[in-house]
Enzyme design. Structure first.
Site, PDB file in Angstrom:
ATOM      1  N   GLN A   1      16.891   7.493  -5.816  1.00 20.45           N
ATOM      2  CA  GLN A   1      17.181   8.083  -6.845  1.00 20.45           C
ATOM      3  C   GLN A   1      16.357   7.905  -8.156  1.00 20.45           C
ATOM      4  O   GLN A   1      16.149   8.522  -9.099  1.00 20.45           O
ATOM      5  CB  GLN A   1      18.598   7.292  -7.401  1.00 20.45           C
TER       6      GLN A   1
ATOM      7  N   GLY B   1      15.102  10.007   2.970  1.00 19.83           N
ATOM      8  CA  GLY B   1      15.291   8.702   2.542  1.00 19.83           C
ATOM      9  C   GLY B   1      16.032   7.937   3.536  1.00 19.83           C
ATOM     10  O   GLY B   1      15.713   6.381   3.627  1.00 19.83           O
ATOM     11  N   SER B   2      16.819   8.400   4.147  1.00 25.94           N
ATOM     12  CA  SER B   2      17.779   7.565   5.138  1.00 25.94           C
ATOM     13  C   SER B   2      16.819   7.080   6.289  1.00 25.94           C
ATOM     14  O   SER B   2      16.790   5.843   6.574  1.00 25.94           O
ATOM     15  CB  SER B   2      18.789   8.312   5.824  1.00 25.94           C
TER      16      SER B   2
ATOM     17  N   SER C   1      12.918  10.369  -1.155  1.00 24.79           N
ATOM     18  CA  SER C   1      13.311  11.489  -0.537  1.00 24.79           C
ATOM     19  C   SER C   1      12.967  12.797  -1.295  1.00 24.79           C
ATOM     20  O   SER C   1      12.784  12.569  -2.788  1.00 24.79           O
ATOM     21  CB  SER C   1      14.940  11.618  -0.412  1.00 24.79           C
TER      22      SER C   1
ATOM     23  N   CYS D   1      39.441  10.080  -0.774  1.00 24.90           N
ATOM     24  CA  CYS D   1      39.504  11.185  -0.270  1.00 24.90           C
ATOM     25  C   CYS D   1      38.372  12.203  -0.122  1.00 24.90           C
ATOM     26  O   CYS D   1      38.379  12.955   0.649  1.00 24.90           O
ATOM     27  CB  CYS D   1      40.626  11.770  -1.137  1.00 24.90           C
TER      28      CYS D   1
ATOM     29  N   ASN E   1      22.810   5.024  -6.856  1.00 23.34           N
ATOM     30  CA  ASN E   1      23.123   6.287  -6.658  1.00 23.34           C
ATOM     31  C   ASN E   1      24.568   6.858  -7.234  1.00 23.34           C
ATOM     32  O   ASN E   1      24.674   7.924  -7.722  1.00 23.34           O
ATOM     33  CB  ASN E   1      23.070   7.113  -5.207  1.00 23.34           C
TER      34      ASN E   1
ATOM     35  N   THR F   1       4.997  15.877  15.135  1.00 26.84           N
ATOM     36  CA  THR F   1       4.181  16.768  14.466  1.00 26.84           C
ATOM     37  C   THR F   1       4.870  16.772  13.017  1.00 26.84           C
ATOM     38  O   THR F   1       5.832  16.998  12.737  1.00 26.84           O
ATOM     39  CB  THR F   1       4.634  18.101  15.165  1.00 26.84           C
TER      40      THR F   1
ATOM     41  N   HIS G   1      14.227  15.970  -1.778  1.00 24.06           N
ATOM     42  CA  HIS G   1      15.356  16.775  -2.177  1.00 24.06           C
ATOM     43  C   HIS G   1      16.305  16.337  -3.662  1.00 24.06           C
ATOM     44  O   HIS G   1      16.975  17.200  -4.117  1.00 24.06           O
ATOM     45  CB  HIS G   1      16.191  17.177  -1.147  1.00 24.06           C
TER      46      HIS G   1
END
Lengths: 395, 147
Positions: free
Chosen positions: A180, A72-73, A200, A326, A152, A238, A202
């Site tokens: 998403q 996706g990126s 994407s 964090c 997302n 490829t 996955h």
């Protein structure tokens, strides 16, 4: 091992066994390079075409409009950078939103350094783009509008068809990051007037490292990876044949039971949201209640911080994610939560739980029970909660 | 990403709580950045830290460094407590990830802020102690928003 409850399906999903099964022969048996002349390898051209067809069919697109990428990126980077290059003569202005994935936002920041001007649209308190603001942002030299299909973090679904209509009424290209949404929501690139769409593998029980960019026929977009004639000369390298077989199998699988699966997820999601709102005080649901991805639950809990919440949940075998600084390695909390107007200290206390087809009601109930206890324990340790109680006591 | 000691102090934090009529209380940090620590000291007439409690809003490292800092100063005199640096807290925890080093600094500051409060209340000077700079009560307090 203790039980594990995986509630981070927006991060990634388990590759479905039947998807792995479909992929395996293309590692060990049919490993040939599709560009080779001899039959054993060249026959892989057929499976590539079939996979493309499979995916195109789910979007109302044509086979030759699907370009496989490494995810996706890459698709987002490609759509933005190549459009900016190909349409540079027409203009240098791009419109996007403040809540896009970093694959879009950081690419826009990169383009800004190269002379492109970018307008970042605000969103309302539920994370929805303001269409009037979009119309007002359009300029003579606007070449692209890029707005994500669904967010997302907070799961908000954008008015994609309306945006597509506005874009085309002004002769502007429309790209959407559907990473998403693809596999979770029905998408038709024609009714939504989408010119480019990123997805994407996955996120829908397919493999990692594979995605695609849909590019409407007629859109002049340049190649992004140079060095070969693959993907209609637009994306060299490829082909990742097992990955392509995998994403097609995953997409087919996701489309086959979409209605049933998402109905079930929506029921579980709303059950979870309802219980949290009833049983945990001082919390806030982030994102729109209705225009929301079927599997997304995102809450902010006041007086506590997200990373400590995640570690506590992890100790109970629960996998989730947070918009806390964090967890991102920076000092700022999630740009999405700030864009919907949360004060930073409340954004730090956010928790995202994303359900999957395998999530059960029993798991959801267990998680809410555990969450209640953890939130209370962390609040008992929090000076902010102490101050709040004291203030309440005085009043 | 965390050492076993950090995880232990996060899961079983020592000295969590408040001390009524504490000799000194110090609050440092900023809710906007995601961490606030408050330390309560009970100091006897011989300037020995009889008891210490803490409350922390923050990540796992923030909780663990607060917990370890309270352990390191408990039973010490105030000069010894002054010697508990962020480095000492980090070492006692077998290290912190680089992005979490600021948490140990905050723990040191929280101890100093509580000692400062004690010194102010008792009109004494503690060698090497400076006025705390990041007490939230002097700067940005957490915004109150009801929902």
């Amino acid at each position: 091992m203790e039980r594990q409850i995986y509630l981070d399906h927006a991060a990634t999903t388990r590759t479905a066994p039947e998807v792995v099964e479909a992929m395996l022969p293309y590692f060990t048996e049919y490993y040939g390079n599709p560009s080779s002349v001899y039959g054993f390898a060249a026959s892989n051209q057929t499976v590539l075409a079939d996979s493309r067809e499979q995916i195109a069919g789910l979007l109302g697109a044509k086979r030759e409009e699907i370009y496989f990428t490494a995810g996706g990126s890459e698709a987002d980077n490609w759509a933005l950078i190549a459009t900016a290059e190909a349409y540079g003569k027409k203009g240098k202005h791009i419109i996007t939103s403040k809540i896009e994935h970093h694959a879009v936002l950081h690419t826009c920041a990169y383009l800004e350094k190269h002379g492109i001007e970018v307008t970042y649209l605000d969103v309302d308190e539920n994370g929805i783009v303001d269409l009037e603001q979009l119309k007002a942002a359009i300029r003579e030299d606007t070449i692209l509008i890029s707005i994500m299909f669904a967010n997302n973090e907070i799961g908000t679904i954008q008015p994609i068809a309306e945006i597509g209509q506005i874009a085309h009424a002004h002769g502007i290209l429309f790209h959407t990051d559907a990473v998403q949404a693809f596999g979770q929501l029905p998408i038709d690139v024609n009714t939504c007037q989408i010119d480019m769409l990123s997805a994407s593998g996955h996120k829908l029980n397919g493999p990692k490292g594979i995605g695609f960019l849909y590019i409407r026929k007629g859109v002049k977009i340049r190649s992004f990876i140079h060095g070969g004639a693959q993907e209609r000369k637009r994306r060299a390298g490829t082909e990742n044949v097992p990955g392509i077989v995998g994403i097609a199998a995953a997409a087919k699988r996701a489309a086959a039971d979409m209605q049933e699966r998402t109905d079930r997820e929506i029921r579980l999601r709303d059950h979870m949201i309802g219980r949290i709102e009833r049983e945990i005080p001082y919390c806030r649901l982030n994102g729109d209640r209705k225009k929301r991805l079927p599997n997304n639950v995102n809450f902010s809990f006041r007086f506590i911080e997200g990373e400590s919440l995640l570690i506590m949940l992890d100790m109970k075998g629960i996998c989730a994610s947070s918009g806390s600084a964090c967890t991102s390695g920076s000092l700022d909390p999630s740009h999405v939560l700030l864009a919907i107007g949360l004060p930073a200290e409340i954004a730090h206390g956010s928790l995202r739980m994303t359900l999957g087809a395998e999530t059960t009601e029993e798991e959801v109930d267990y998680v809410v029970d555990v969450l209640k206890e953890i939130v209370q324990n962390l609040r008992n340790m929090s000076p902010l909660y102490e101050d709040f109680l004291q203030k309440q006591h005085q009043e | 990403m965390y050492t076993e000691k950090v995880m232990d102090h996060f899961q079983n934090p020592r000295n969590v709580g408040e001390i009524e009529n504490a000799s000194g209380v110090g609050t440092v940090g900023n809710a906007k950045c995601g961490d606030i620590m408050r330390i309560y000291l009970d100091i006897d007439e011989n300037q020995i830290i009889r008891d210490v409690k803490f409350k922390t809003f923050g990540c796992g490292a923030a909780v663990a460094t607060s917990s370890m800092a309270t352990e390191l100063v408990k039973g010490k005199n105030i000069q010894e407590a002054m010697a508990v640096t962020n480095r000492a807290v980090m070492e006692a925890l077998d290290g912190l990830p680089p992005v979490k080093v600021h948490c140990s600094l905050l723990a040191e500051e929280a101890i100093h802020a509580a000692l400062w409060d004690y010194a102010q209340k008792h009109g004494i000077q503690i060698e090497g102690l400076e006025k705390p700079k990041s007490d939230i009560h002097e700067g940005e307090e957490a915004e109150e928003e009801d929902y």
